[in-house]
Write a protein that holds these residues in place. Structure first.
Motif, PDB file in Angstrom:
ATOM      1  N   LEU A  95      77.376  44.524  69.817  1.00  0.00           N
ATOM      2  CA  LEU A  95      76.020  44.982  70.663  1.00  0.00           C
ATOM      3  C   LEU A  95      75.245  43.721  71.181  1.00  0.00           C
ATOM      4  CD1 LEU A  95      75.038  48.149  68.771  1.00  0.00           C
ATOM      5  CD2 LEU A  95      76.021  48.116  71.127  1.00  0.00           C
ATOM      6  N   LEU A  96      75.325  42.721  70.320  1.00  0.00           N
ATOM      7  CA  LEU A  96      74.723  41.504  70.576  1.00  0.00           C
ATOM      8  C   LEU A  96      75.271  40.761  71.793  1.00  0.00           C
ATOM      9  CD1 LEU A  96      72.351  39.240  70.123  1.00  0.00           C
ATOM     10  CD2 LEU A  96      74.254  38.403  68.394  1.00  0.00           C
ATOM     11  N   ALA A  97      76.677  40.786  71.578  1.00  0.00           N
ATOM     12  CA  ALA A  97      77.410  40.117  72.787  1.00  0.00           C
ATOM     13  C   ALA A  97      77.264  40.884  74.216  1.00  0.00           C
ATOM     14  CB  ALA A  97      79.017  40.087  72.405  1.00  0.00           C
ATOM     15  N   LEU A  98      77.165  42.366  73.995  1.00  0.00           N
ATOM     16  CA  LEU A  98      76.702  43.051  75.357  1.00  0.00           C
ATOM     17  C   LEU A  98      75.412  42.634  75.858  1.00  0.00           C
ATOM     18  CD1 LEU A  98      77.618  45.488  77.126  1.00  0.00           C
ATOM     19  CD2 LEU A  98      76.666  47.067  75.557  1.00  0.00           C
ATOM     20  N   ALA A 121      72.423  40.316  80.078  1.00  0.00           N
ATOM     21  CA  ALA A 121      71.237  39.170  80.395  1.00  0.00           C
ATOM     22  C   ALA A 121      71.889  38.263  81.421  1.00  0.00           C
ATOM     23  CB  ALA A 121      70.729  38.564  79.318  1.00  0.00           C
ATOM     24  N   ALA A 122      72.928  37.668  80.927  1.00  0.00           N
ATOM     25  CA  ALA A 122      73.664  36.537  81.866  1.00  0.00           C
ATOM     26  C   ALA A 122      74.160  37.127  83.185  1.00  0.00           C
ATOM     27  CB  ALA A 122      75.113  35.863  81.233  1.00  0.00           C
ATOM     28  N   GLY A 123      74.467  38.357  83.205  1.00  0.00           N
ATOM     29  CA  GLY A 123      74.964  39.035  84.508  1.00  0.00           C
ATOM     30  C   GLY A 123      73.625  39.306  85.366  1.00  0.00           C
ATOM     31  N   LEU A 124      72.857  39.718  84.530  1.00  0.00           N
ATOM     32  CA  LEU A 124      71.433  40.091  85.457  1.00  0.00           C
ATOM     33  C   LEU A 124      70.723  38.873  85.956  1.00  0.00           C
ATOM     34  CD1 LEU A 124      69.561  42.721  83.288  1.00  0.00           C
ATOM     35  CD2 LEU A 124      70.306  43.020  85.652  1.00  0.00           C
ATOM     36  N   ALA A 125      70.604  37.913  85.006  1.00  0.00           N
ATOM     37  CA  ALA A 125      70.096  36.463  85.653  1.00  0.00           C
ATOM     38  C   ALA A 125      71.024  36.017  86.852  1.00  0.00           C
ATOM     39  CB  ALA A 125      70.176  35.528  84.712  1.00  0.00           C
ATOM     40  N   LEU A 126      72.314  36.111  86.815  1.00  0.00           N
ATOM     41  CA  LEU A 126      73.191  35.521  87.870  1.00  0.00           C
ATOM     42  C   LEU A 126      73.156  36.424  89.057  1.00  0.00           C
ATOM     43  CD1 LEU A 126      75.144  33.332  88.469  1.00  0.00           C
ATOM     44  CD2 LEU A 126      76.835  34.658  88.246  1.00  0.00           C
ATOM     45  N   GLY A 127      73.088  37.819  88.827  1.00  0.00           N
ATOM     46  CA  GLY A 127      72.812  38.557  90.036  1.00  0.00           C
ATOM     47  C   GLY A 127      71.558  38.394  90.751  1.00  0.00           C
ATOM     48  N   PHE A 128      70.414  38.298  89.908  1.00  0.00           N
ATOM     49  CA  PHE A 128      69.265  38.021  90.651  1.00  0.00           C
ATOM     50  C   PHE A 128      69.156  36.848  91.353  1.00  0.00           C
ATOM     51  CE2 PHE A 128      67.186  41.336  87.774  1.00  0.00           C
ATOM     52  CZ  PHE A 128      66.884  42.190  88.747  1.00  0.00           C
ATOM     53  N   LEU A 129      69.732  35.640  90.845  1.00  0.00           N
ATOM     54  CA  LEU A 129      69.941  34.269  91.356  1.00  0.00           C
ATOM     55  C   LEU A 129      70.874  34.266  92.688  1.00  0.00           C
ATOM     56  CD1 LEU A 129      69.267  31.388  90.820  1.00  0.00           C
ATOM     57  CD2 LEU A 129      71.270  31.028  89.846  1.00  0.00           C
ATOM     58  N   VAL A 161      80.536  40.706  82.311  1.00  0.00           N
ATOM     59  CA  VAL A 161      81.724  41.153  81.582  1.00  0.00           C
ATOM     60  C   VAL A 161      82.309  40.010  80.938  1.00  0.00           C
ATOM     61  CG1 VAL A 161      84.029  42.195  81.724  1.00  0.00           C
ATOM     62  CG2 VAL A 161      82.047  43.277  82.817  1.00  0.00           C
ATOM     63  N   ALA A 162      82.573  38.958  81.580  1.00  0.00           N
ATOM     64  CA  ALA A 162      83.176  37.810  81.063  1.00  0.00           C
ATOM     65  C   ALA A 162      82.428  37.230  79.962  1.00  0.00           C
ATOM     66  CB  ALA A 162      83.432  36.609  82.082  1.00  0.00           C
ATOM     67  N   VAL A 163      81.056  36.995  80.179  1.00  0.00           N
ATOM     68  CA  VAL A 163      80.253  36.539  78.965  1.00  0.00           C
ATOM     69  C   VAL A 163      80.326  37.507  77.745  1.00  0.00           C
ATOM     70  CG1 VAL A 163      77.913  36.128  78.296  1.00  0.00           C
ATOM     71  CG2 VAL A 163      78.781  35.144  80.233  1.00  0.00           C
ATOM     72  N   THR A 164      80.351  38.913  77.775  1.00  0.00           N
ATOM     73  CA  THR A 164      80.263  39.805  76.848  1.00  0.00           C
ATOM     74  C   THR A 164      81.490  39.546  76.199  1.00  0.00           C
ATOM     75  OG1 THR A 164      79.012  41.251  77.992  1.00  0.00           O
ATOM     76  CG2 THR A 164      80.243  42.077  76.366  1.00  0.00           C
ATOM     77  N   VAL A 165      82.713  39.474  76.711  1.00  0.00           N
ATOM     78  CA  VAL A 165      84.007  39.378  76.219  1.00  0.00           C
ATOM     79  C   VAL A 165      84.175  38.037  75.205  1.00  0.00           C
ATOM     80  CG1 VAL A 165      86.500  39.148  76.487  1.00  0.00           C
ATOM     81  CG2 VAL A 165      85.372  40.849  77.673  1.00  0.00           C
ATOM     82  N   LEU A 166      83.514  37.016  75.944  1.00  0.00           N
ATOM     83  CA  LEU A 166      83.612  35.600  75.117  1.00  0.00           C
ATOM     84  C   LEU A 166      82.848  35.476  73.899  1.00  0.00           C
ATOM     85  CD1 LEU A 166      83.940  33.241  78.366  1.00  0.00           C
ATOM     86  CD2 LEU A 166      85.678  33.838  76.641  1.00  0.00           C
ATOM     87  N   VAL A 167      81.690  35.958  74.116  1.00  0.00           N
ATOM     88  CA  VAL A 167      80.745  36.100  73.019  1.00  0.00           C
ATOM     89  C   VAL A 167      81.213  36.786  72.183  1.00  0.00           C
ATOM     90  CG1 VAL A 167      78.508  36.424  72.172  1.00  0.00           C
ATOM     91  CG2 VAL A 167      78.843  35.249  74.193  1.00  0.00           C
ATOM     92  N   GLY A 168      81.714  38.116  72.237  1.00  0.00           N
ATOM     93  CA  GLY A 168      82.146  39.053  71.359  1.00  0.00           C
ATOM     94  C   GLY A 168      83.275  38.714  70.536  1.00  0.00           C
ATOM     95  N   VAL A 169      84.239  38.053  71.140  1.00  0.00           N
ATOM     96  CA  VAL A 169      85.697  37.455  70.736  1.00  0.00           C
ATOM     97  C   VAL A 169      85.388  36.319  69.944  1.00  0.00           C
ATOM     98  CG1 VAL A 169      87.697  36.220  70.846  1.00  0.00           C
ATOM     99  CG2 VAL A 169      86.869  38.445  72.177  1.00  0.00           C
TER     100      VAL A 169
END
Length: 89
Positions: free
Chosen positions: A19-22, A27-35, A47-55
């Motif tokens: 859940l923390l990874a999600l 947050a990373a996806g929203l930031a990049l999407g807005f940027l 999705v990539a950040v979630t998978v990397l942080v979770g693993v």
């Protein structure tokens, strides 16, 4: 001499870690999407950040405790007393 075993991470801990990874990935996806003002790169990076942080968290938990006191950080429990080099206790 049997050492006291350190409990392994349970299901609750792993669910919390994912859940923390999600949250971090969202947050990373929203930031990049807005940027970039584009939805697709934000979703892909999220999705990539979630998978990397979770693993990374899941593998870190598996490696950190070998199941014995010796697998614990040096400042905890009996290992802390043996490894304390800051002077007298």
């Amino acid at each position: 001499m049997d050492e006291t075993r350190i409990p392994r991470a349970g299901r609750g801990y792993l669910i919390g870690a994912w859940l923390l990874a999600l949250a971090i990935g969202a947050a990373a996806g929203l930031a990049l999407g807005f940027l970039l003002q584009d939805l697709l790169p934000g979703v892909i990076i999220g999705v990539a950040v979630t998978v990397l942080v979770g693993v990374a968290i899941a593998l870190g938990v598996r490696r950190s405790g070998s199941g014995t006191i010796e697998g614990a950080p040096p400042w905890t429990g009996d290992a802390g007393v043996r490894n304390n080099q800051s002077g007298s206790l």
